[in-house]
Design an enzyme around this catalytic site. Structure first.
Site, PDB file in Angstrom:
ATOM      1  N   ASP A  19      -1.947   4.908  -6.149  1.00  0.00           N
ATOM      2  CA  ASP A  19      -0.198   4.900  -5.914  1.00  0.00           C
ATOM      3  C   ASP A  19       0.443   6.053  -6.411  1.00  0.00           C
ATOM      4  O   ASP A  19       1.543   6.319  -6.084  1.00  0.00           O
ATOM      5  CB  ASP A  19       0.095   3.540  -6.594  1.00  0.00           C
ATOM      6  CG  ASP A  19      -0.632   2.455  -6.104  1.00  0.00           C
ATOM      7  OD1 ASP A  19      -1.569   1.812  -6.153  1.00  0.00           O
ATOM      8  OD2 ASP A  19       0.247   2.064  -4.928  1.00  0.00           O
ATOM      9  N   GLY A  36       0.925  -1.041  -0.091  1.00  0.00           N
ATOM     10  CA  GLY A  36       0.121  -0.138  -0.047  1.00  0.00           C
ATOM     11  C   GLY A  36       0.797   1.267   0.063  1.00  0.00           C
ATOM     12  O   GLY A  36       1.752   1.336   0.787  1.00  0.00           O
ATOM     13  N   ALA A  37       0.545   2.086  -0.999  1.00  0.00           N
ATOM     14  CA  ALA A  37       1.364   3.307  -1.255  1.00  0.00           C
ATOM     15  C   ALA A  37       1.835   4.236   0.146  1.00  0.00           C
ATOM     16  O   ALA A  37       3.256   4.102   0.419  1.00  0.00           O
ATOM     17  CB  ALA A  37       0.751   4.332  -2.051  1.00  0.00           C
ATOM     18  N   ARG A  82      10.261  -0.845  -4.905  1.00  0.00           N
ATOM     19  CA  ARG A  82       9.178  -1.027  -5.899  1.00  0.00           C
ATOM     20  C   ARG A  82       8.838   0.356  -6.462  1.00  0.00           C
ATOM     21  O   ARG A  82       9.177   1.329  -5.686  1.00  0.00           O
ATOM     22  CB  ARG A  82       7.826  -1.207  -4.860  1.00  0.00           C
ATOM     23  CG  ARG A  82       7.831  -2.541  -4.121  1.00  0.00           C
ATOM     24  CD  ARG A  82       6.384  -2.727  -3.666  1.00  0.00           C
ATOM     25  NE  ARG A  82       5.604  -3.089  -4.769  1.00  0.00           N
ATOM     26  CZ  ARG A  82       4.053  -3.226  -4.408  1.00  0.00           C
ATOM     27  NH1 ARG A  82       3.555  -3.157  -3.160  1.00  0.00           N
ATOM     28  NH2 ARG A  82       3.483  -3.643  -5.468  1.00  0.00           N
TER      29      ARG A  82
HETATM   30  O1  MRU Z   1       0.523  -3.503  -4.682  1.00  0.00           O
HETATM   31  P1  MRU Z   1      -0.093  -3.080  -3.516  1.00  0.00           P
HETATM   32  O2  MRU Z   1      -0.836  -3.982  -2.854  1.00  0.00           O
HETATM   33  O3  MRU Z   1       1.018  -2.187  -2.751  1.00  0.00           O
HETATM   34  O4  MRU Z   1      -0.892  -1.923  -4.111  1.00  0.00           O
HETATM   35  C1  MRU Z   1      -1.109  -0.699  -3.605  1.00  0.00           C
HETATM   36  C2  MRU Z   1      -2.440  -0.707  -3.273  1.00  0.00           C
HETATM   37  O5  MRU Z   1      -2.775  -0.945  -2.275  1.00  0.00           O
HETATM   38  C3  MRU Z   1      -3.572   0.039  -4.191  1.00  0.00           C
HETATM   39  O6  MRU Z   1      -3.177  -0.038  -5.516  1.00  0.00           O
HETATM   40  C4  MRU Z   1      -4.260   0.807  -3.444  1.00  0.00           C
HETATM   41  O7  MRU Z   1      -5.371   1.079  -4.139  1.00  0.00           O
HETATM   42  C5  MRU Z   1      -3.545   2.339  -3.352  1.00  0.00           C
HETATM   43  S1  MRU Z   1      -2.538   2.397  -1.880  1.00  0.00           S
HETATM   44  C6  MRU Z   1      -3.596   2.950  -0.582  1.00  0.00           C
END
Ligand code: MRU
Length: 345
Positions: free
Chosen positions: A243, A54-55, A90
Site C-alpha cells: 500500500d 486495494g491501493a 483512507r
Molecule cells: O484494505 P484493502 O483491502 O484496501 O487493502 C489493500 C490491499 O488489498 C492489500 O494490502 C494489498 O496487498 C495491497 S493493494 C494491491
C-alpha cells in the site's frame, strides 16, 4: 480477467457515459454485482466502505470521483473540495494521494468549461496505465518466480503463499502480487497458492475467488497457518502487494504481512513484494512514518461490549524483503536501488 468466463475490469465508464461502474467487493464472493457511482460523494463512500479496495484501484476510483465532481461544478472551489473529500477517505495507500496530486496538477490550469472532459480523459488514462503496469509486473514477477521454481529443481507443484488480496480486484486488471501468479500458471508452471484468510475483512476470500475463476489451484488457510507451512517446506515463495513503500524499502501492507515475512526469513523462504511505482512514497524516509489506518472494532466483533483494536496495515522492514517487482522490473528493498529504479528514463 474473467468472471464466469466473461472478461471484466474492476472499474469503467458507464454505458451512458454519465456514471462509473465498479464491482461491489463487499458482496464478494457470495455475489458478483456491479454498482454505479454518480457523484463524488458516492465515489468517496465507495472507497471508505471498501466497495472498491486495494491501493491501485482506490487511486483510479478517486480520479473518476474528481470527474464526477467537476461534471456537476467545474470551478476551482469544487476541484479543491473534491480533492479534499476523496483524500480523506483512507490514509495508508499512497496511490490515492498520488492520483489526487496528479489530478490537481493536470486539471488546475485547464479552463473550467472543459475541465470535466479533461478529468474524464485523465481517469481513463490512469485506468489504462494501471492495467498496463500490472501486466508488466506480471511479466517481471513471473520470471522471478520461475527462477525460484527452477532453482528448486522444478518441483511437481510450486507453492506460493500470499496475504490479503493483491489480485485484479485490487487493481484495474491483472493485480500486483497475483499478476505473476496468473502469468506463471498460464505459462504452464504447476502453481498452487496458499491464500491467507486475512481477518477481519477476509480479503483472502476475494483472492481465493479470483484465482479459482481463472483456474489457478489454491487453498484458503487461516492467518496463523503460514508459519507452520513454511517450517514444513510447503511454501516455496511468498509474494504480497503493498500500500506504500518508503524510500528505504520498508513495505506497508495489510496487517499480518510482517509476521509472514518474519516466518519466511526464519524458514529460508524468499519474500517478494509486487507493486506499481505509484506505490513508492519517497517523501517518507522509513516505514515508521507511514500512517496506519485504524478501522472500526466492529469489523472484528459485532459485540460492542468487547474491547477490540483494528489496525489495518503493518510495516515489513526492508531487511526482510528479498525483492520488489514493479512495472519497470526488479529492484532491491534498499535506498540506492530504489532511487536508481525510479529515476525517470
Ligand atoms: O484494505 P484493502 O483491502 O484496501 O487493502 C489493500 C490491499 O488489498 C492489500 O494490502 C494489498 O496487498 C495491497 S493493494 C494491491
Amino acid at each position: 480477467l474473467r468472471v464466469f468466463g466473461q472478461p471484466h475490469v474492476t472499474i469503467d465508464l458507464g454505458p451512458d457515459s454519465q456514471s462509473v461502474i465498479v464491482i461491489d467487493q463487499t458482496l464478494l464472493p457470495g455475489s458478483f454485482e456491479k454498482k454505479s457511482l454518480r457523484t463524488v460523494a458516492e465515489a468517496a463512500d465507495a472507497i471508505r466502505s471498501m466497495v472498491v479496495r486495494g491501493a491501485p484501484l482506490i487511486g483510479v476510483t478517486a480520479a473518476f470521483g474528481v470527474w464526477l465532481a467537476l461534471r456537476d461544478d467545474p470551478s476551482d472551489a469544487a476541484l479543491g473540495a473534491a480533492l479534499e473529500l476523496l483524500g480523506a477517505t483512507r490514509p495508508t495507500a499512497v496511490n490515492l494521494a498520488w492520483a489526487l496530486t496528479r489530478a490537481r496538477r493536470e486539471l488546475l490550469d485547464v479552463a473550467p468549461p472543459v475541465r470535466a472532459r479533461a478529468a474524464l480523459a485523465l481517469a481513463l488514462r490512469m485506468a489504462n496505465e494501471d492495467a498496463a503496469a500490472c501486466e508488466a509486473i506480471g511479466r517481471h514477477g513471473a520470471a522471478l518466480l520461475r527462477r525460484r521454481f527452477e532453482e528448486l529443481g522444478s518441483p511437481e507443484t510450486f507453492h506460493v503463499l500470499t496475504h490479503c488480496n493483491a489480485g485484479w480486484l485490487a487493481t484495474v486488471d491483472w493485480g500486483t502480487a497475483l499478476a505473476p501468479v496468473y502469468r506463471l500458471h498460464d505459462e504452464g508452471v504447476p502453481t498452487h497458492v496458499w491464500v491467507d484468510e486475512t481477518r477481519p475483512r477476509n480479503q483472502g476470500l476475494l483472492t481465493q475467488w479470483e484465482l479459482a475463476q481463472h483456474g489457478v489451484p489454491c487453498t484458503l488457510i487461516v492467518d496463523n497457518a503460514g508459519g507452520l507451512l513454511m517450517q514444513r517446506g510447503q511454501v516455496h515463495a511468498c509474494i504480497v502487494g503493498a500500500d506504500r513503500i518508503a524510500a528505504n524499502g520498508d513495505v506497508c501492507n495489510k496487517v499480518g504481512t510482517y509476521l509472514k515475512a518474519l516466518a519466511a526469513r526464519d524458514a529460508g523462504v524468499p519474500f517478494y513484494v509486487a507493486a506499481p511505482t505509484s506505490t513508492f512514497d519517497l517523501g517518507v524516509a522509513s516505514g515508521g512514518s507511514i500512517p496506519i489506518e485504524e478501522r472500526s472494532p466492529r469489523e472484528i466483533t459485532p459485540d460492542a461490549s468487547i474491547g477490540a483494536y483494528n489496525p489495518a496495515f503493518d510495516v515489513t522492514p526492508c531487511r526482510l524483503v528479498d525483492a520488489i517487482v514493479t512495472e519497470r522490473g526488479i529492484c532491491a528493498a534498499h535506498t540506492d536501488s530504489i532511487e536508481r529504479h525510479l529515476k525517470p528514463s
